[in-house]
Motif scaffolding. Structure first.
Motif, mmCIF file in Angstrom:
data_model
loop_
_atom_site.group_PDB
_atom_site.id
_atom_site.type_symbol
_atom_site.label_atom_id
_atom_site.label_comp_id
_atom_site.label_asym_id
_atom_site.label_seq_id
_atom_site.Cartn_x
_atom_site.Cartn_y
_atom_site.Cartn_z
ATOM 1 N N GLN A 108 72.270 19.389 -14.103
ATOM 2 C CA GLN A 108 71.404 20.548 -14.444
ATOM 3 C C GLN A 108 70.123 20.498 -15.150
ATOM 4 O O GLN A 108 69.798 21.237 -15.849
ATOM 5 N N ALA A 109 69.740 19.303 -15.065
ATOM 6 C CA ALA A 109 68.358 19.088 -15.824
ATOM 7 C C ALA A 109 67.252 20.450 -15.259
ATOM 8 O O ALA A 109 66.596 20.661 -15.951
ATOM 9 N N HIS A 110 67.546 20.421 -14.081
ATOM 10 C CA HIS A 110 66.852 21.781 -13.374
ATOM 11 C C HIS A 110 67.923 22.359 -12.600
ATOM 12 O O HIS A 110 68.521 21.750 -11.925
ATOM 13 N N ASP A 111 67.703 23.786 -12.554
ATOM 14 C CA ASP A 111 68.712 24.265 -11.806
ATOM 15 C C ASP A 111 68.435 24.229 -10.240
ATOM 16 O O ASP A 111 69.419 24.189 -9.487
ATOM 17 N N PHE A 112 67.127 24.089 -9.967
ATOM 18 C CA PHE A 112 66.780 23.912 -8.512
ATOM 19 C C PHE A 112 65.695 22.752 -8.203
ATOM 20 O O PHE A 112 65.063 22.576 -9.043
ATOM 21 N N GLY A 113 66.032 22.309 -7.267
ATOM 22 C CA GLY A 113 64.915 21.211 -6.544
ATOM 23 C C GLY A 113 63.454 21.689 -6.822
ATOM 24 O O GLY A 113 62.506 20.963 -7.010
ATOM 25 N N SER A 114 63.301 23.180 -6.296
ATOM 26 C CA SER A 114 61.897 23.392 -6.614
ATOM 27 C C SER A 114 61.410 23.567 -7.889
ATOM 28 O O SER A 114 60.038 23.439 -8.180
ATOM 29 N N GLU A 115 62.350 23.793 -8.805
ATOM 30 C CA GLU A 115 61.825 23.693 -10.235
ATOM 31 C C GLU A 115 61.414 22.243 -10.620
ATOM 32 O O GLU A 115 60.395 22.111 -11.372
ATOM 33 N N PHE A 116 62.368 21.190 -10.188
ATOM 34 C CA PHE A 116 61.928 19.978 -10.307
ATOM 35 C C PHE A 116 60.501 19.701 -9.643
ATOM 36 O O PHE A 116 59.430 18.920 -10.462
ATOM 37 N N ALA A 117 60.243 20.161 -8.426
ATOM 38 C CA ALA A 117 58.964 19.971 -7.762
ATOM 39 C C ALA A 117 57.911 20.630 -8.444
ATOM 40 O O ALA A 117 57.012 20.040 -8.691
ATOM 41 N N SER A 118 58.020 21.726 -9.041
ATOM 42 C CA SER A 118 56.928 22.339 -9.775
ATOM 43 C C SER A 118 56.600 21.679 -11.311
ATOM 44 O O SER A 118 55.409 21.561 -11.527
ATOM 45 N N ASP A 119 57.586 20.919 -11.677
ATOM 46 C CA ASP A 119 57.320 20.172 -13.049
ATOM 47 C C ASP A 119 56.628 19.047 -12.513
ATOM 48 O O ASP A 119 55.847 18.497 -13.402
ATOM 49 N N GLY B 89 72.254 17.772 -25.159
ATOM 50 C CA GLY B 89 72.735 16.433 -24.967
ATOM 51 C C GLY B 89 72.813 16.152 -23.279
ATOM 52 O O GLY B 89 73.602 15.129 -23.100
ATOM 53 N N HIS B 90 72.014 16.979 -22.551
ATOM 54 C CA HIS B 90 72.072 16.802 -21.204
ATOM 55 C C HIS B 90 71.691 15.312 -20.838
ATOM 56 O O HIS B 90 70.687 14.766 -21.476
ATOM 57 N N GLN B 91 72.060 14.780 -19.779
ATOM 58 C CA GLN B 91 71.790 13.496 -19.557
ATOM 59 C C GLN B 91 71.633 13.362 -17.807
ATOM 60 O O GLN B 91 72.518 13.985 -17.147
ATOM 61 N N SER B 92 71.025 12.499 -17.206
ATOM 62 C CA SER B 92 70.931 12.208 -15.982
ATOM 63 C C SER B 92 70.926 10.777 -15.535
ATOM 64 O O SER B 92 71.116 10.128 -16.746
ATOM 65 N N LEU B 93 71.396 10.391 -14.450
ATOM 66 C CA LEU B 93 71.742 9.091 -14.085
ATOM 67 C C LEU B 93 71.008 8.687 -12.898
ATOM 68 O O LEU B 93 70.553 9.177 -11.894
ATOM 69 N N VAL B 94 70.286 7.459 -13.303
ATOM 70 C CA VAL B 94 69.597 6.669 -12.435
ATOM 71 C C VAL B 94 70.114 5.735 -11.650
ATOM 72 O O VAL B 94 70.696 4.906 -12.255
ATOM 73 N N VAL B 95 69.986 5.849 -10.436
ATOM 74 C CA VAL B 95 70.796 4.478 -9.657
ATOM 75 C C VAL B 95 69.795 3.886 -8.670
ATOM 76 O O VAL B 95 69.098 4.665 -7.796
ATOM 77 N N ARG B 96 69.325 2.732 -8.970
ATOM 78 C CA ARG B 96 68.555 1.756 -7.905
ATOM 79 C C ARG B 96 69.396 1.272 -6.787
ATOM 80 O O ARG B 96 70.361 0.805 -6.811
ATOM 81 N N GLN B 97 68.854 1.677 -5.561
ATOM 82 C CA GLN B 97 69.263 1.401 -4.451
ATOM 83 C C GLN B 97 68.348 0.409 -3.579
ATOM 84 O O GLN B 97 67.038 0.553 -3.637
ATOM 85 N N PRO B 98 68.721 -0.272 -2.688
ATOM 86 C CA PRO B 98 67.942 -0.961 -1.903
ATOM 87 C C PRO B 98 66.866 -0.378 -1.156
ATOM 88 O O PRO B 98 65.484 -0.696 -0.909
ATOM 89 N N ASP B 99 67.041 0.939 -0.656
ATOM 90 C CA ASP B 99 65.806 1.622 -0.123
ATOM 91 C C ASP B 99 65.337 2.915 -1.109
ATOM 92 O O ASP B 99 64.667 3.802 -0.822
ATOM 93 N N GLY B 100 65.520 2.626 -2.506
ATOM 94 C CA GLY B 100 64.630 3.371 -3.473
ATOM 95 C C GLY B 100 65.647 4.012 -4.419
ATOM 96 O O GLY B 100 66.857 4.052 -4.306
ATOM 97 N N THR B 101 65.156 4.522 -5.405
ATOM 98 C CA THR B 101 65.879 4.907 -6.570
ATOM 99 C C THR B 101 66.225 6.317 -6.270
ATOM 100 O O THR B 101 65.809 7.171 -6.134
ATOM 101 N N VAL B 102 67.595 6.582 -6.832
ATOM 102 C CA VAL B 102 68.106 7.965 -6.560
ATOM 103 C C VAL B 102 68.339 8.540 -8.236
ATOM 104 O O VAL B 102 69.019 7.503 -8.706
ATOM 105 N N ILE B 103 68.017 9.740 -8.465
ATOM 106 C CA ILE B 103 68.190 10.270 -9.591
ATOM 107 C C ILE B 103 69.258 11.371 -9.401
ATOM 108 O O ILE B 103 69.061 12.276 -8.668
ATOM 109 N N LEU B 104 70.157 11.378 -10.406
ATOM 110 C CA LEU B 104 71.408 12.348 -10.399
ATOM 111 C C LEU B 104 70.847 13.188 -11.384
ATOM 112 O O LEU B 104 71.373 12.806 -12.784
#
Length: 234
Positions: free
Chosen positions: A176-187, A158-173
């Motif tokens: 723990q969808a990935h433990d590390f930023g490097s894992e996200f980059a690899s995917d 049931g893991h979920q992430s939050l997507v936030v649209r901002q004037p300077d671009g979208t931020v994704i929170l």
């Protein structure tokens, strides 16, 4: 979309992941990060820190907590200012401050809440406390204009992430969808290679990455890594 939407990271402490859980010979100290989203409609708190645990869990992870009210005060707000709580999932290091926010809606996936209530998953006092008010979701939802919840199962069903649209671009929170930023980059690169038609074998990537990419994220932030993923320059 809200014109003044912003995201601020909150430091809520850290824990020590034992070597048998790191995949290597050494333990690893991991941060516990939450995020405060300011929106025209109010304040969203994404995760709430490390909850009180039993002696066995305390000894296993050796957590050091920063009190949620203290972290919020450093951001110029108080518990009473929080409008909504979104937990990426309900393990004790992500929902520990929820009991301080009784009466506020807590948005979770229905499968996550059902799993947590099934036992052996989290600590009961962090789950069904006085004033606990859950809003169960069954998939995607735009909870406020420009703010979306997207299921990102893997760490938990049931893991979920939050997507936030901002004037300077979208931020994704990403929690723990990935433990590390490097894992996200690899995917992300594995997906790119697949779409480019690179000959197999290729590493698999999480299928929900297609949906997150639809939002053209400019930054991706994580629960247990201070790194920030950003797309490579064009």
């Amino acid at each position: 979309m809200a014109n003044d939407t912003s995201v601020r990271r909150l430091d809520l402490g850290y824990f020590v992941r034992p070597a048998p859980e790191t995949g290597g010979p050494e333990p690893r100290v991991e941060p516990v990060l939450a995020y405060l989203v300011r929106h025209d409609r109010g304040l969203i708190l994404f995760d709430t820190g490390i909850g009180a645990a039993d002696p066995e869990t305390e000894a296993h992870y050796r957590p050091r907590r920063r009190a949620l009210p203290e972290a919020l005060a450093a951001a110029g707000v108080a518990l009473a200012d929080v409008s909504l709580v979104v937990n990426c999932h309900l393990h004790f290091d992500h929902c520990g401050g929820n009991p301080l926010l009784g009466g506020r809606p807590i948005l979770v996936q229905d499968v996550e809440l059902a799993t947590a209530r099934g036992g052996g998953y989290t600590f009961d006092e962090l789950l069904d406390f006085p004033g606990a008010t859950y809003e169960e979701l069954a998939g995607e939802a735009e909870i406020w204009p420009g703010v979306h919840i997207i299921p990102t199962p893997g760490h938990t069903d049931g893991h979920q992430s939050l997507v936030v649209r901002q004037p300077d671009g979208t931020v994704i929170l990403a929690g723990q969808a990935h433990d590390f930023g490097s894992e996200f980059a690899s995917d992300h690169l594995a997906r790119r290679a697949a779409l480019d038609g690179v000959t197999q074998p290729l590493p698999p990537y999480r299928p929900w990455l297609d949906r997150l990419t639809d939002f053209d994220p400019r930054r991706v932030l994580f629960a247990h890594d201070c790194a920030v993923w950003e797309p490579s320059s064009d």
